[in-house]
Every structure is written in structure tokens, then in C-alpha cells.
Design a protein around this motif. Sequence first.
Motif, PDB file in Angstrom:
ATOM      1  N   ARG A  65      43.157  55.082  29.973  1.00  0.00           N
ATOM      2  CA  ARG A  65      43.794  55.305  31.282  1.00  0.00           C
ATOM      3  C   ARG A  65      44.780  54.201  31.624  1.00  0.00           C
ATOM      4  N   VAL A  66      44.369  52.966  31.406  1.00  0.00           N
ATOM      5  CA  VAL A  66      45.249  51.844  31.718  1.00  0.00           C
ATOM      6  C   VAL A  66      46.417  51.792  30.735  1.00  0.00           C
ATOM      7  N   ASP A  67      46.144  52.026  29.474  1.00  0.00           N
ATOM      8  CA  ASP A  67      47.187  51.983  28.457  1.00  0.00           C
ATOM      9  C   ASP A  67      48.291  53.004  28.726  1.00  0.00           C
ATOM     10  N   ALA A  68      47.934  54.164  29.258  1.00  0.00           N
ATOM     11  CA  ALA A  68      48.907  55.238  29.513  1.00  0.00           C
ATOM     12  C   ALA A  68      49.822  54.944  30.695  1.00  0.00           C
ATOM     13  N   ALA A  69      49.461  53.967  31.519  1.00  0.00           N
ATOM     14  CA  ALA A  69      50.239  53.665  32.733  1.00  0.00           C
ATOM     15  C   ALA A  69      51.455  52.809  32.403  1.00  0.00           C
ATOM     16  N   ASP A  70      52.528  53.056  33.161  1.00  0.00           N
ATOM     17  CA  ASP A  70      53.735  52.221  33.083  1.00  0.00           C
ATOM     18  C   ASP A  70      53.776  51.220  34.222  1.00  0.00           C
ATOM     19  N   ALA A  71      52.991  51.450  35.259  1.00  0.00           N
ATOM     20  CA  ALA A  71      52.898  50.568  36.420  1.00  0.00           C
ATOM     21  C   ALA A  71      51.527  50.789  37.043  1.00  0.00           C
ATOM     22  N   VAL A  72      51.083  49.803  37.813  1.00  0.00           N
ATOM     23  CA  VAL A  72      49.754  49.845  38.420  1.00  0.00           C
ATOM     24  C   VAL A  72      49.857  49.404  39.875  1.00  0.00           C
ATOM     25  N   VAL A  73      49.085  50.060  40.728  1.00  0.00           N
ATOM     26  CA  VAL A  73      48.887  49.585  42.101  1.00  0.00           C
ATOM     27  C   VAL A  73      47.391  49.449  42.312  1.00  0.00           C
ATOM     28  N   MET A  74      46.981  48.293  42.799  1.00  0.00           N
ATOM     29  CA  MET A  74      45.580  48.031  43.084  1.00  0.00           C
ATOM     30  C   MET A  74      45.374  48.093  44.595  1.00  0.00           C
ATOM     31  N   VAL A  75      44.516  49.008  45.023  1.00  0.00           N
ATOM     32  CA  VAL A  75      44.175  49.179  46.439  1.00  0.00           C
ATOM     33  C   VAL A  75      42.881  48.406  46.652  1.00  0.00           C
ATOM     34  N   THR A  76      42.992  47.284  47.352  1.00  0.00           N
ATOM     35  CA  THR A  76      41.851  46.373  47.389  1.00  0.00           C
ATOM     36  C   THR A  76      41.463  45.943  48.803  1.00  0.00           C
ATOM     37  N   PRO A  77      40.163  45.850  49.040  1.00  0.00           N
ATOM     38  CA  PRO A  77      39.700  45.227  50.281  1.00  0.00           C
ATOM     39  C   PRO A  77      39.730  43.714  50.117  1.00  0.00           C
ATOM     40  N   GLU A  78      39.563  43.019  51.229  1.00  0.00           N
ATOM     41  CA  GLU A  78      39.334  41.579  51.167  1.00  0.00           C
ATOM     42  C   GLU A  78      37.884  41.338  51.542  1.00  0.00           C
ATOM     43  N   TYR A  79      37.161  40.726  50.617  1.00  0.00           N
ATOM     44  CA  TYR A  79      35.767  40.347  50.859  1.00  0.00           C
ATOM     45  C   TYR A  79      35.687  38.824  50.779  1.00  0.00           C
ATOM     46  N   ASN A  80      35.347  38.172  51.858  1.00  0.00           N
ATOM     47  CA  ASN A  80      35.127  36.731  51.840  1.00  0.00           C
ATOM     48  C   ASN A  80      36.306  35.959  51.238  1.00  0.00           C
ATOM     49  N   TYR A  81      37.498  36.293  51.710  1.00  0.00           N
ATOM     50  CA  TYR A  81      38.735  35.620  51.296  1.00  0.00           C
ATOM     51  C   TYR A  81      39.141  35.954  49.854  1.00  0.00           C
ATOM     52  N   ALA A  82      38.595  37.008  49.277  1.00  0.00           N
ATOM     53  CA  ALA A  82      38.909  37.349  47.882  1.00  0.00           C
ATOM     54  C   ALA A  82      38.871  38.858  47.691  1.00  0.00           C
ATOM     55  N   PHE A  83      39.165  39.279  46.494  1.00  0.00           N
ATOM     56  CA  PHE A  83      39.027  40.696  46.147  1.00  0.00           C
ATOM     57  C   PHE A  83      37.620  40.939  45.625  1.00  0.00           C
ATOM     58  N   ILE A  85      44.672  52.244  41.414  1.00  0.00           N
ATOM     59  CA  ILE A  85      43.262  51.883  41.263  1.00  0.00           C
ATOM     60  C   ILE A  85      42.665  51.630  42.644  1.00  0.00           C
ATOM     61  N   ILE A  86      41.679  52.441  43.004  1.00  0.00           N
ATOM     62  CA  ILE A  86      40.938  52.232  44.250  1.00  0.00           C
ATOM     63  C   ILE A  86      39.766  51.322  43.907  1.00  0.00           C
ATOM     64  N   ALA A  87      39.792  50.097  44.443  1.00  0.00           N
ATOM     65  CA  ALA A  87      38.854  49.062  44.011  1.00  0.00           C
ATOM     66  C   ALA A  87      37.492  49.107  44.689  1.00  0.00           C
ATOM     67  N   SER A  88      37.436  49.488  45.949  1.00  0.00           N
ATOM     68  CA  SER A  88      36.169  49.428  46.666  1.00  0.00           C
ATOM     69  C   SER A  88      35.185  50.466  46.138  1.00  0.00           C
ATOM     70  N   THR A  89      33.942  50.049  45.995  1.00  0.00           N
ATOM     71  CA  THR A  89      32.910  50.940  45.450  1.00  0.00           C
ATOM     72  C   THR A  89      31.732  51.141  46.395  1.00  0.00           C
ATOM     73  N   ARG A  90      31.726  50.463  47.515  1.00  0.00           N
ATOM     74  CA  ARG A  90      30.530  50.500  48.362  1.00  0.00           C
ATOM     75  C   ARG A  90      30.470  51.766  49.220  1.00  0.00           C
ATOM     76  N   PRO A  91      29.269  52.199  49.580  1.00  0.00           N
ATOM     77  CA  PRO A  91      29.137  53.326  50.495  1.00  0.00           C
ATOM     78  C   PRO A  91      29.792  52.992  51.835  1.00  0.00           C
ATOM     79  N   GLY A  92      30.410  53.961  52.460  1.00  0.00           N
ATOM     80  CA  GLY A  92      31.056  53.756  53.743  1.00  0.00           C
ATOM     81  C   GLY A  92      32.419  53.090  53.644  1.00  0.00           C
ATOM     82  N   ARG A  93      32.924  52.953  52.454  1.00  0.00           N
ATOM     83  CA  ARG A  93      34.201  52.269  52.233  1.00  0.00           C
ATOM     84  C   ARG A  93      35.366  52.998  52.892  1.00  0.00           C
TER      85      ARG A  93
END
Length: 187
Positions: free
Chosen positions: A70-88, A6-14
Motif C-alpha cells: 500500500r505504501v509502495d504504491a503511493a506517490d504522496a502521503v498525508v498523515m491525519v494525526t491527533p496530538e497526544y501529550n505533545y506528540a503523535f 493515513i488515518i492515524a488514530s485507533t482508539r474508540p470514540g476517535r
Amino acid sequence: MKLLVIIASTRPGRIGKPIGDWFADRASQHGGFEVEVADLAEIALPLHDEPAHPMTGKYEHQHTKDWSARVDAADAVVMVTPEYNYAFNAALKNAIDYLNREWRYKPVGFVSYGGVSGGMRAVQMLKQVVTAVRMVPVGDTVLIPMARTMLGDGGFEPTDVVAQSADVMLDELVKLAEPLAGVRAAS
């Protein structure tokens, strides 16, 4: 076994997209999983808009039904996340909150990026959230400090340490995916 990245960032220029693409390619080369990428910028889930609680699994909107499948079909998940203000970021929290049973008893790993902390604080917060939906976080994380310095003309070009940490995390996900599939089947 299927891995959902899962690619978490949605902002332009990410920078999350080239990092997520690199990780998905690395995971494919690893060979432990069939890899699927879910880019939250492309999926564009609105703020949670289902009238029934996610625990019911009663979804009215097609975007929720598609996300659930999509999530139900997965056996494992990786979340690719930025850090924004000390959080995801909010898009990832929203994507998690849309569902409930689909997350249960799946191993989850994290690829985090940011400045000097490499997104470590985002991962610390995410671990609390994913355990609430009964996911099992692996101990190894891919932390990418000063991530912008690893972007080149060919996309994301990680250091050897970052690349090796991805392999270690993938090994851990493989170890947990099969036993947890049994737990999901029994529950």
C-alpha cells in the motif's frame, strides 16, 4: 498519481475518522491525485514484529507485506494525526517503523487536530521522523484547532480557513509528487 491518506488514530470514540474521511473527499475533489485511505484502526498492525530490519525489505508476515504494498504504491502521503501529550500517537510511529524504502522520496503532508494547538506539536515531531526515512514534508499543514467544535451530524464540518489550507497543501503535494517520482526511479 496516487495519494495515500493515513488515518492515524485507533482508539474508540476517535474523531480522526470523520476528519480523515473529510480530507480524503476534499483530496478527491481537488483532482490532483487518485486517493486511497489507510485507516490504522482497520489495518491493526501489531507492534513491529518482523525479525529482519525494515531496510532489508525481507518481510515474513502478511500484514507487513500488505502494508508495504500500500505504501509502495503511493506517490504522496498525508498523515491525519491527533496530538497526544505533545506528540503523535504510537500507532502511527509503529506504522512508519514497519517500513523503510517504501517511504523514500515521497512528499508528505499533515492534517493534525487537537485542542488549541491544532496538533502542531505532533507535526513538529513527525517531521523529524519522516525525514529520517527520507520523506519530504511539505511546508503547508492543515492544523485543526478545537477540532471537536467542527463535528456535526454530517461528519466533520471545517471552517473556511481549514478547508482552504487543505487545498494549499494538496497543491504543494502535486508540485512535488512528480519530480520525486523521478528521484525514486533513479535511486
